[in-house]
Scaffold this motif. Structure first.
Motif, PDB file in Angstrom:
ATOM      1  N   ASN A  25      44.525  64.764  63.446  1.00 37.30           N
ATOM      2  CA  ASN A  25      45.848  64.220  62.800  1.00 37.30           C
ATOM      3  C   ASN A  25      45.501  63.579  61.586  1.00 37.30           C
ATOM      4  OD1 ASN A  25      48.684  66.094  63.765  1.00 37.30           O
ATOM      5  ND2 ASN A  25      48.962  63.710  63.357  1.00 37.30           N
ATOM      6  N   SER A  26      44.596  62.868  61.562  1.00 36.48           N
ATOM      7  CA  SER A  26      45.330  62.033  60.914  1.00 36.48           C
ATOM      8  C   SER A  26      44.248  62.510  59.115  1.00 36.48           C
ATOM      9  CB  SER A  26      43.787  61.011  61.159  1.00 36.48           C
ATOM     10  OG  SER A  26      42.364  61.154  60.476  1.00 36.48           O
ATOM     11  N   ILE A  27      42.961  63.260  59.103  1.00 40.29           N
ATOM     12  CA  ILE A  27      42.333  64.486  58.933  1.00 40.29           C
ATOM     13  C   ILE A  27      43.018  65.613  58.487  1.00 40.29           C
ATOM     14  CG2 ILE A  27      40.836  65.975  58.173  1.00 40.29           C
ATOM     15  CD1 ILE A  27      38.736  63.888  60.306  1.00 40.29           C
ATOM     16  N   LYS A  28      43.583  66.446  59.109  1.00 45.78           N
ATOM     17  CA  LYS A  28      44.714  67.330  58.974  1.00 45.78           C
ATOM     18  C   LYS A  28      45.839  66.748  57.802  1.00 45.78           C
ATOM     19  CE  LYS A  28      47.993  67.800  62.006  1.00 45.78           C
ATOM     20  NZ  LYS A  28      48.839  68.388  63.054  1.00 45.78           N
ATOM     21  N   ALA A  29      46.578  65.925  58.371  1.00 40.55           N
ATOM     22  CA  ALA A  29      47.522  65.193  57.200  1.00 40.55           C
ATOM     23  C   ALA A  29      47.070  65.022  55.794  1.00 40.55           C
ATOM     24  CB  ALA A  29      48.364  64.235  58.025  1.00 40.55           C
ATOM     25  N   GLY A  30      45.965  64.407  55.885  1.00 38.88           N
ATOM     26  CA  GLY A  30      45.636  64.041  54.474  1.00 38.88           C
ATOM     27  C   GLY A  30      45.181  65.030  53.857  1.00 38.88           C
ATOM     28  N   VAL A  31      44.490  66.432  54.379  1.00 34.13           N
ATOM     29  CA  VAL A  31      44.427  67.389  53.768  1.00 34.13           C
ATOM     30  C   VAL A  31      45.416  67.949  53.218  1.00 34.13           C
ATOM     31  CG1 VAL A  31      42.908  70.090  53.725  1.00 34.13           C
ATOM     32  CG2 VAL A  31      41.257  67.726  55.262  1.00 34.13           C
ATOM     33  N   ARG A  32      46.173  67.928  54.640  1.00 32.81           N
ATOM     34  CA  ARG A  32      47.869  68.880  53.923  1.00 32.81           C
ATOM     35  C   ARG A  32      48.708  68.466  53.077  1.00 32.81           C
ATOM     36  NH1 ARG A  32      51.800  67.686  58.276  1.00 32.81           N
ATOM     37  NH2 ARG A  32      51.480  68.847  59.555  1.00 32.81           N
ATOM     38  N   PHE A  33      48.504  66.714  52.686  1.00 35.70           N
ATOM     39  CA  PHE A  33      49.626  66.928  52.050  1.00 35.70           C
ATOM     40  C   PHE A  33      48.130  66.817  50.324  1.00 35.70           C
ATOM     41  CE2 PHE A  33      51.836  64.741  54.935  1.00 35.70           C
ATOM     42  CZ  PHE A  33      52.903  64.778  54.684  1.00 35.70           C
ATOM     43  N   LEU A  34      46.797  66.363  50.638  1.00 34.41           N
ATOM     44  CA  LEU A  34      46.086  66.853  49.265  1.00 34.41           C
ATOM     45  C   LEU A  34      45.857  67.908  48.899  1.00 34.41           C
ATOM     46  CD1 LEU A  34      44.240  65.009  47.642  1.00 34.41           C
ATOM     47  CD2 LEU A  34      42.629  66.724  48.866  1.00 34.41           C
ATOM     48  N   SER A  35      46.211  68.947  49.602  1.00 33.93           N
ATOM     49  CA  SER A  35      46.575  70.647  49.228  1.00 33.93           C
ATOM     50  C   SER A  35      47.883  70.896  48.864  1.00 33.93           C
ATOM     51  CB  SER A  35      45.759  71.409  50.710  1.00 33.93           C
ATOM     52  OG  SER A  35      44.391  71.345  51.592  1.00 33.93           O
ATOM     53  N   TYR A  36      48.759  70.103  49.507  1.00 39.61           N
ATOM     54  CA  TYR A  36      50.231  71.211  49.326  1.00 39.61           C
ATOM     55  C   TYR A  36      49.933  70.262  47.811  1.00 39.61           C
ATOM     56  CZ  TYR A  36      54.744  71.284  49.482  1.00 39.61           C
ATOM     57  OH  TYR A  36      56.049  71.842  48.578  1.00 39.61           O
ATOM     58  N   ASP A  37      49.941  69.262  47.379  1.00 38.41           N
ATOM     59  CA  ASP A  37      49.948  68.824  46.031  1.00 38.41           C
ATOM     60  C   ASP A  37      49.486  69.383  45.390  1.00 38.41           C
ATOM     61  OD1 ASP A  37      52.055  66.749  46.778  1.00 38.41           O
ATOM     62  OD2 ASP A  37      50.402  65.242  47.370  1.00 38.41           O
ATOM     63  N   HIS A  38      48.094  69.910  45.410  1.00 43.07           N
ATOM     64  CA  HIS A  38      47.122  70.265  44.427  1.00 43.07           C
ATOM     65  C   HIS A  38      47.460  71.721  44.421  1.00 43.07           C
ATOM     66  CE1 HIS A  38      43.705  71.995  42.425  1.00 43.07           C
ATOM     67  NE2 HIS A  38      43.930  72.738  43.357  1.00 43.07           N
ATOM     68  N   PHE A  39      48.573  72.779  44.973  1.00 48.14           N
ATOM     69  CA  PHE A  39      48.846  73.897  45.209  1.00 48.14           C
ATOM     70  C   PHE A  39      50.518  73.509  44.226  1.00 48.14           C
ATOM     71  CE2 PHE A  39      45.705  75.247  49.035  1.00 48.14           C
ATOM     72  CZ  PHE A  39      45.007  75.800  48.146  1.00 48.14           C
ATOM     73  N   LYS A  40      50.840  73.261  45.196  1.00 43.08           N
ATOM     74  CA  LYS A  40      52.470  72.321  44.100  1.00 43.08           C
ATOM     75  C   LYS A  40      52.347  72.729  42.436  1.00 43.08           C
ATOM     76  CE  LYS A  40      54.909  69.489  44.857  1.00 43.08           C
ATOM     77  NZ  LYS A  40      55.936  67.805  45.655  1.00 43.08           N
ATOM     78  N   GLY A  94      48.136  60.693  53.403  1.00 42.87           N
ATOM     79  CA  GLY A  94      48.844  61.395  54.358  1.00 42.87           C
ATOM     80  C   GLY A  94      47.659  61.284  55.534  1.00 42.87           C
ATOM     81  N   THR A  95      46.457  60.734  55.422  1.00 46.12           N
ATOM     82  CA  THR A  95      45.575  60.002  56.454  1.00 46.12           C
ATOM     83  C   THR A  95      46.373  59.138  56.943  1.00 46.12           C
ATOM     84  OG1 THR A  95      43.832  60.668  55.357  1.00 46.12           O
ATOM     85  CG2 THR A  95      43.311  58.969  57.499  1.00 46.12           C
ATOM     86  N   THR A  96      46.606  58.359  56.243  1.00 48.41           N
ATOM     87  CA  THR A  96      47.752  56.514  57.216  1.00 48.41           C
ATOM     88  C   THR A  96      49.087  57.761  58.285  1.00 48.41           C
ATOM     89  OG1 THR A  96      46.575  55.690  55.334  1.00 48.41           O
ATOM     90  CG2 THR A  96      48.931  55.081  57.204  1.00 48.41           C
ATOM     91  N   ALA A  97      49.699  58.158  57.470  1.00 48.75           N
ATOM     92  CA  ALA A  97      50.905  58.726  58.347  1.00 48.75           C
ATOM     93  C   ALA A  97      50.124  59.737  59.461  1.00 48.75           C
ATOM     94  CB  ALA A  97      51.835  59.566  57.349  1.00 48.75           C
ATOM     95  N   GLY A  98      49.414  60.476  59.429  1.00 50.73           N
ATOM     96  CA  GLY A  98      48.150  61.782  60.269  1.00 50.73           C
ATOM     97  C   GLY A  98      48.112  60.795  61.468  1.00 50.73           C
TER      98      GLY A  98
END
Length: 288
Positions: A71-86, A14-18
């Motif tokens: 954005n890199s931190i955001k995307a990392g947090v986003r994907f990590l959080s989404y995968d966890h909640f999902k 996520g961080t790399t993509a962001g």
């Protein structure tokens, strides 16, 4: 049971993509932000032409590092959080319904707004706002951030937290739900064991970005106004900001900057999901 991303690898991907997405699409973010400030209305091409004439190509990257880092931190947090909640909301077979995907995306958006988006976007917005003046005060990301914190305190970099949380929650909820729903539909009609090609992944991500833009644009405009340099004098809070925009400038003003944001989020959706899936695949990161 469906495959689940390992938390660390999900964060890395996520961080790399962001970071990649932010740098590639930044000029569209710059134009969108400039167009949303109060005062003289300028079209996207006028902003690009004026900036190139006065500041050169580098002018289109004013405030870029704040967004790349954020954005890199955001995307990392986003994907990590989404995968966890999902994973938490998945049924016994590992499948996630559209409403549950929406809830997971909403939670991920709230997390990224608090930990990454609000400070990075506030600083980026102030840097862009400052850069358009004849004599800019800020000499870059570090100097600008230090000046903002010195003059306004920590609140200075967390201005507009509420509209950012609303926007990011809506962004992630709509984007992940759209992406997941279309991806599941495509895979359900594919041969067993078949994976999505890069082109298809990019296309699904782009569609998710398109849907996200039009549904969340008003929140983005309010967010930009609340983070501008004049916000403290002009608006009491986000609701007062929305009221002034509606009564003084008309309802269509809430969709100002749609074209450059549309360009960015369509590219963003394609780039982020494509890079994320590739990095996850390269790391061999999915575990049963």
């Amino acid at each position: 049971m469906s495959k689940k991303e390992k938390p660390l690898y999900s964060l890395i991907a996520g961080t790399t993509a962001g970071a990649i997405e932010a740098f590639v699409t930044y000029p569209t973010e710059y134009v969108k932000t400039r167009s949303q400030f109060s005062g003289k209305r300028e079209g996207p091409w006028t902003i690009v032409r004026t900036t190139l004439q006065t500041k050169g190509v580098i002018g289109l990257y004013s405030g870029c590092m704040a967004l790349v880092v954020g954005n890199s931190i955001k995307a990392g947090v986003r994907f990590l959080s989404y995968d966890h909640f999902k994973h938490m909301l998945a049924d016994p077979e590992g499948k996630v319904s559209a409403p549950r995907s929406l809830a997971a995306g909403l939670g991920a958006g709230m997390m990224e707004a608090i930990f990454a988006v609000t400070p990075s976007e506030t600083i980026k917005t102030k840097l862009i706002d400052d850069a358009k003046s004849p004599n800019p005060r800020f000499r870059g990301l570090i100097h600008g951030t230090a000046t903002i914190v010195r003059e306004e305190g920590l609140r200075g970099v967390y201005r507009g937290l509420f509209p950012v949380m609303m926007r990011q929650g809506a962004n992630s909820a709509v984007r992940f739900t759209t992406y997941t729903t279309i991806k599941q539909f495509v895979l359900s009609n594919a041969r067993p064991g078949q994976t999505l090609s890069t082109g298809v992944t990019f296309g699904i991500g782009a569609i998710a970005g398109l849907v996200t833009v039009y549904t969340t644009m008003p929140l983005d405009v309010i967010k930009t106004r609340m983070q501008s340099l004049e916000a403290r004098q002009a608006y009491r809070n986000s609701f007062h900001c929305a009221y002034r925009i509606f009564t003084e400038e008309g309802i269509l003003r809430f969709w100002t900057g749609t074209t450059p944001r549309l360009a960015r989020l369509v590219m963003s959706g394609g780039i982020v999901f494509t890079v994320y899936e590739h990095v996850i695949s390269m790391l061999g990161a999915r575990e049963k």
